[in-house]
Write a protein that holds these residues in place. Structure first.
Motif, PDB file in Angstrom:
ATOM      1  N   PHE A   1      31.032 -50.606 -39.563  1.00 27.55           N
ATOM      2  CA  PHE A   1      31.885 -49.665 -40.291  1.00 27.55           C
ATOM      3  C   PHE A   1      31.868 -48.327 -39.564  1.00 27.55           C
ATOM      4  O   PHE A   1      30.864 -47.624 -39.563  1.00 27.55           O
ATOM      5  N   ASN A   2      32.973 -47.997 -38.910  1.00 27.81           N
ATOM      6  CA  ASN A   2      33.137 -46.709 -38.235  1.00 27.81           C
ATOM      7  C   ASN A   2      34.441 -46.103 -38.723  1.00 27.81           C
ATOM      8  O   ASN A   2      35.518 -46.412 -38.200  1.00 27.81           O
ATOM      9  N   PRO A   3      34.373 -45.233 -39.737  1.00 26.92           N
ATOM     10  CA  PRO A   3      35.596 -44.726 -40.374  1.00 26.92           C
ATOM     11  C   PRO A   3      36.380 -43.785 -39.476  1.00 26.92           C
ATOM     12  O   PRO A   3      35.806 -43.005 -38.716  1.00 26.92           O
ATOM     13  N   TYR A   4      37.699 -43.887 -39.572  1.00 25.64           N
ATOM     14  CA  TYR A   4      38.595 -42.992 -38.846  1.00 25.64           C
ATOM     15  C   TYR A   4      39.195 -41.987 -39.827  1.00 25.64           C
ATOM     16  O   TYR A   4      38.546 -41.038 -40.234  1.00 25.64           O
ATOM     17  N   GLY A   5      40.479 -42.207 -40.191  1.00 25.37           N
ATOM     18  CA  GLY A   5      41.146 -41.266 -41.079  1.00 25.37           C
ATOM     19  C   GLY A   5      40.593 -41.302 -42.492  1.00 25.37           C
ATOM     20  O   GLY A   5      39.984 -42.282 -42.921  1.00 25.37           O
ATOM     21  N   ILE A   6      40.840 -40.223 -43.228  1.00 19.06           N
ATOM     22  CA  ILE A   6      40.375 -40.139 -44.611  1.00 19.06           C
ATOM     23  C   ILE A   6      41.355 -39.282 -45.403  1.00 19.06           C
ATOM     24  O   ILE A   6      41.919 -38.313 -44.867  1.00 19.06           O
ATOM     25  N   THR A   7      41.591 -39.647 -46.653  1.00 17.99           N
ATOM     26  CA  THR A   7      42.470 -38.880 -47.525  1.00 17.99           C
ATOM     27  C   THR A   7      42.058 -39.143 -48.962  1.00 17.99           C
ATOM     28  O   THR A   7      41.158 -39.956 -49.224  1.00 17.99           O
ATOM     29  N   SER A   8      42.695 -38.459 -49.914  1.00 21.29           N
ATOM     30  CA  SER A   8      42.385 -38.660 -51.335  1.00 21.29           C
ATOM     31  C   SER A   8      43.684 -38.607 -52.127  1.00 21.29           C
ATOM     32  O   SER A   8      44.696 -38.094 -51.640  1.00 21.29           O
ATOM     33  N   ASP A   9      43.641 -39.133 -53.365  1.00 20.56           N
ATOM     34  CA  ASP A   9      44.858 -39.177 -54.163  1.00 20.56           C
ATOM     35  C   ASP A   9      44.705 -38.369 -55.442  1.00 20.56           C
ATOM     36  O   ASP A   9      43.698 -37.671 -55.643  1.00 20.56           O
ATOM     37  N   SER A  10      45.694 -38.484 -56.326  1.00 17.58           N
ATOM     38  CA  SER A  10      45.708 -37.679 -57.548  1.00 17.58           C
ATOM     39  C   SER A  10      44.619 -38.084 -58.525  1.00 17.58           C
ATOM     40  O   SER A  10      44.320 -37.343 -59.463  1.00 17.58           O
ATOM     41  N   GLN A  11      44.026 -39.256 -58.331  1.00 12.83           N
ATOM     42  CA  GLN A  11      42.981 -39.753 -59.226  1.00 12.83           C
ATOM     43  C   GLN A  11      41.582 -39.459 -58.692  1.00 12.83           C
ATOM     44  O   GLN A  11      40.603 -40.003 -59.186  1.00 12.83           O
ATOM     45  N   SER A  12      41.505 -38.615 -57.673  1.00 17.01           N
ATOM     46  CA  SER A  12      40.246 -38.268 -56.993  1.00 17.01           C
ATOM     47  C   SER A  12      39.607 -39.474 -56.328  1.00 17.01           C
ATOM     48  O   SER A  12      38.402 -39.506 -56.097  1.00 17.01           O
ATOM     49  N   ARG A  13      40.422 -40.489 -56.025  1.00 21.50           N
ATOM     50  CA  ARG A  13      39.922 -41.606 -55.236  1.00 21.50           C
ATOM     51  C   ARG A  13      39.992 -41.226 -53.754  1.00 21.50           C
ATOM     52  O   ARG A  13      40.863 -40.482 -53.328  1.00 21.50           O
ATOM     53  N   ILE A  14      39.075 -41.780 -52.985  1.00 21.38           N
ATOM     54  CA  ILE A  14      38.992 -41.484 -51.553  1.00 21.38           C
ATOM     55  C   ILE A  14      39.365 -42.748 -50.781  1.00 21.38           C
ATOM     56  O   ILE A  14      38.888 -43.843 -51.103  1.00 21.38           O
ATOM     57  N   LEU A  15      40.215 -42.590 -49.772  1.00 22.88           N
ATOM     58  CA  LEU A  15      40.630 -43.715 -48.943  1.00 22.88           C
ATOM     59  C   LEU A  15      40.248 -43.413 -47.502  1.00 22.88           C
ATOM     60  O   LEU A  15      40.486 -42.298 -47.008  1.00 22.88           O
TER      61      LEU A  15
ATOM     62  N   ASP B   1      27.692 -34.925 -32.007  1.00 20.92           N
ATOM     63  CA  ASP B   1      28.410 -35.416 -30.843  1.00 20.92           C
ATOM     64  C   ASP B   1      29.860 -34.946 -30.931  1.00 20.92           C
ATOM     65  O   ASP B   1      30.240 -34.254 -31.864  1.00 20.92           O
ATOM     66  N   GLY B   2      30.651 -35.351 -29.962  1.00 20.43           N
ATOM     67  CA  GLY B   2      32.052 -34.949 -29.948  1.00 20.43           C
ATOM     68  C   GLY B   2      32.986 -35.987 -30.513  1.00 20.43           C
ATOM     69  O   GLY B   2      34.204 -35.873 -30.353  1.00 20.43           O
ATOM     70  N   TYR B   3      32.426 -37.028 -31.178  1.00 17.46           N
ATOM     71  CA  TYR B   3      33.281 -38.061 -31.753  1.00 17.46           C
ATOM     72  C   TYR B   3      34.099 -37.507 -32.921  1.00 17.46           C
ATOM     73  O   TYR B   3      33.714 -36.534 -33.565  1.00 17.46           O
ATOM     74  N   ILE B   4      35.198 -38.188 -33.200  1.00 11.45           N
ATOM     75  CA  ILE B   4      36.117 -37.708 -34.232  1.00 11.45           C
ATOM     76  C   ILE B   4      35.450 -37.683 -35.603  1.00 11.45           C
ATOM     77  O   ILE B   4      34.635 -38.541 -35.932  1.00 11.45           O
ATOM     78  N   LYS B   5      35.826 -36.680 -36.370  1.00 11.17           N
ATOM     79  CA  LYS B   5      35.337 -36.549 -37.749  1.00 11.17           C
ATOM     80  C   LYS B   5      36.504 -36.051 -38.604  1.00 11.17           C
ATOM     81  O   LYS B   5      36.729 -34.858 -38.741  1.00 11.17           O
TER      82      LYS B   5
END
Length: 462
Positions: free
Chosen positions: A389-403, A340-344
Motif C-alpha cells: 500500500f503506497n498511497p498517491y492522491g487523496i481527497t475528501s467529500d461532504s461526509q468527511s470521508r477520505i479517499l 525523503d523527496g517522495y510525493i506526499k
C-alpha cells in the motif's frame, strides 16, 4: 409597549413566540407557526424512518459478516492445500527409504541363497571364487523419523477482531437555535452506493503520467500531466484554456484557490498563481521545495515540502504568502512524515483535519487542525489486494470521508473520518489511479497515471 404582548398585535406562535400563528392544535390548545409545524413534521418523519435505517445498518453488518466468512474459507482452503502438498512430500520421503530397505532385503536373500548353493555344491572352484558381501550388506539404511507438521493457531484477540470488522459511529444530535426564519440545519447523510458507478471516461488526449486533477466549476477541471503545460478541460474532453509554466519546467501540482485562480508548483522552489491571465510568484521558498498542496475551507494554502537535502519533510500553512503554521513532529518529537523527496499528496477534511498520503511510508497520516496526530492508516488486509500500500492522491467529500488512490492495487480506499476502512472502489477498471478530486456534488475524478491521459468520473454516493 411590548409588541409581542400588545392587544393590537397579531397572535404569535406559542413555541417560538416570534412567528405569526399558522395553525391551532385543538388537542394541545397550542398556537403554532408554519416553521414550527415543519420542525414537528421533520421529527415525526425521522421517527417513522428510524426502523428502516437501523435495519439497513444491521443488513450491512450481516453482509460484512458474510464477506469475512468467505475470506476465512479462502484462508482455510489455502492452508488445506498446503497441508496436502506437505503430506505428498512426506509420503515421497518415506517411500524412498522404504524402497531402499526392500532392495537391501532382496540382496540379503540372494546372498543367503548363493551361500546355500555353494554349501550343497561339490564344485570346489565355486567355494574358491566366492566373494563375501557381508561387509556391504552390514551397512543398513539409516532410520528415518519425520515429524508431522504442526498447526499453531494464533490467539484470537477479540478486541482487535471487533476493531477490524468495522466501526459503529454513535448517533449525533445537532441542534440550532430557532430564529424568525427557523432555517433547519441540513442533516442529510449520503450513504455509499452498493456498487460505485463509472459515469464517464474523459479522454484528454495527453500522454501517460497524468498526475493531478482539480475541479474548477461543475463542468470544468484542471489537469497536469508532468509536462510544462497545464490544461483546463470540459467534462466532454475539450480544452478551454492552457497555461505554460513560467519556468518551462514540468508542473508537479495544481490547485484552485477560493477566488477560482489556478495555483501550481513546478520543479522550482516557488508556488505560482495565475490571476487575470497573468502568472505571478505567490510563495518563494528558501532551502525547501514544495511538493503537493491544497486550499482549505478558510482559503489558506497547505503545502507539503522537503528540504534540499531530502532529509526533512513538513506541512506548512499559508495565508496568502504569509506562513501561519508548521506541522512536522508528533508529541514525542518524532517526524510525522517520511524524510525523503517522495510525493506526499494532501487534503483538508470537512472536519478541518489535515490528511497526508505519505507514499514512501505506505500510510495516510492525519492530524487535527492544530497539528496533533490523530491516526495513521496503513492499508486494509485483503487476499486480493496483496501488493504494498503506497498511497498517491487523496481527497475528501461532504461526509468527511477520505479517499486515497492505491496505484499498486489499482483501486481507491474509502475511509471514515476516524480512519476506519469502509470499502474499495475497484470495479471501474482503474489503470494506476493517481490524482484525485471531488466536486461539489461528491463526484470523484480519478487521474489514470499509465493510461493515455484518461480521467474517470465515478459516482460512489447515493
Amino acid at each position: 409597549m411590548d409588541p409581542r404582548s400588545s392587544a393590537q398585535d397579531v397572535h404569535r406562535c406559542d413555541l417560538c413566540e416570534t412567528a405569526i400563528v399558522h395553525s391551532y392544535c385543538d388537542f394541545c390548545h397550542v398556537n403554532l407557526c408554519k416553521p414550527c409545524i415543519e420542525v414537528a413534521l421533520d421529527l415525526e418523519n425521522q421517527l417513522a424512518n428510524l426502523d428502516g435505517g437501523y435495519e439497513k445498518i444491521t443488513t450491512e453488518i450481516s453482509k460484512q459478516g458474510e464477506q469475512w466468512h468467505r475470506e476465512i474459507d479462502i484462508i482455510i482452503n489455502r492452508m488445506k492445500t498446503e497441508i496436502n502438498e506437505i503430506k505428498k512430500k512426506h509420503i515421497d520421503v518415506l517411500q524412498k527409504h522404504l524402497d531402499e530397505i526392500r532392495q537391501t532385503q532382496s540382496l540379503m536373500k540372494q546372498t543367503l541363497q548363493a551361500l546355500k548353493d555353494i554349501q550343497e555344491s561339490i564344485e570346489v572352484f565355486r567355494t574358491i571364487e566366492y566373494r563375501s558381501e557381508v561387509k556391504d550388506l552390514s551397512r543398513l539404511p539409516n532410520m528415518v523419523q519425520i515429524s508431522l507438521p504442526k498447526f499453531i493457531p494464533k490467539p484470537i484477540d477479540h478486541e482487535k477482531l471487533y476493531s477490524l470488522f468495522g466501526h459503529l459511529t454513535p448517533f449525533s444530535t445537532h441542534t440550532k437555535e430557532n430564529t424568525l426564519s427557523l432555517d433547519l440545519q441540513n442533516t442529510s447523510v449520503r450513504e455509499l452506493l452498493d456498487e460505485p458507478e463509472l459515469v464517464r471516461t474523459i479522454t484528454t488526449g495527453q500522454h501517460q503520467y497524468l498526475r493531478s486533477v482539480t475541479c474548477l466549476e461543475k463542468d470544468k477541471i484542471w489537469t497536469s500531466n508532468g509536462t510544462d503545460h497545464i490544461y483546463c478541460f470540459t467534462i466532454d474532453g475539450f480544452i478551454v484554456q492552457t497555461i505554460k509554466t513560467k519556468s518551462g519546467i514540468l508542473s508537479l501540482e495544481i490547485a484552485v484557490d477560493s477566488s477560482g485562480n489556478l495555483l501550481f508548483v513546478d520543479g522550482t522552489s516557488t508556488v505560482y498563481q495565475v490571476k487575470n491571465g497573468q502568472t505571478e510568484e505567490l510563495i518563494i521558498f528558501q532551502g525547501w521545495r514544495p511538493n503537493k498542496m491544497c486550499v482549505t475551507s478558510t482559503g489558506d494554502l497547505l503545502v507539503t515540502m522537503h528540504d534540499d537535502d531530502e532529509t526533512q519533510c513538513k506541512v506548512v500553512r499559508y495565508s496568502g504568502s504569509t506562513e501561519k503554521q508548521t506541522i512536522q513532529f508528533d508529541d514525542e518529537g518524532k517526524p510525522l512524515y517520511s524524510k525523503d523527496g517522495y510525493i506526499k499528496h494532501i487534503t483538508e477534511n470537512k472536519n478541518r483535519d489535515i490528511c497526508v498520503a505519505d507514499y514512501k511510508a505506505g500510510a495516510v497520516v492525519v492530524v487535527n487542525q492544530g497539528g496533533k496526530l490523530k491516526w495513521r492508516y496503513t492499508g486494509h488486509p485483503s487476499v486480493t489486494k496483496n501488493k504494498p500500500f503506497n498511497p498517491y492522491g487523496i481527497t475528501s467529500d461532504s461526509q468527511s470521508r477520505i479517499l486515497t488512490a492505491d496505484g499498486n492495487n489499482r483501486c481507491i480506499h474509502i475511509l471514515d473520518q476516524n480512519g476506519q476502512f469502509l470499502r474499495y472502489i475497484d470495479n471501474c477498471d482503474l489503470d494506476h489511479p493517481y490524482g484525485l478530486c471531488v466536486d461539489n456534488d461528491d463526484n470523484l475524478f480519478v487521474c489514470e497515471f499509465k493510461s493515455k491521459g484518461n480521467i474517470k468520473k465515478i459516482k460512489y454516493l447515493k
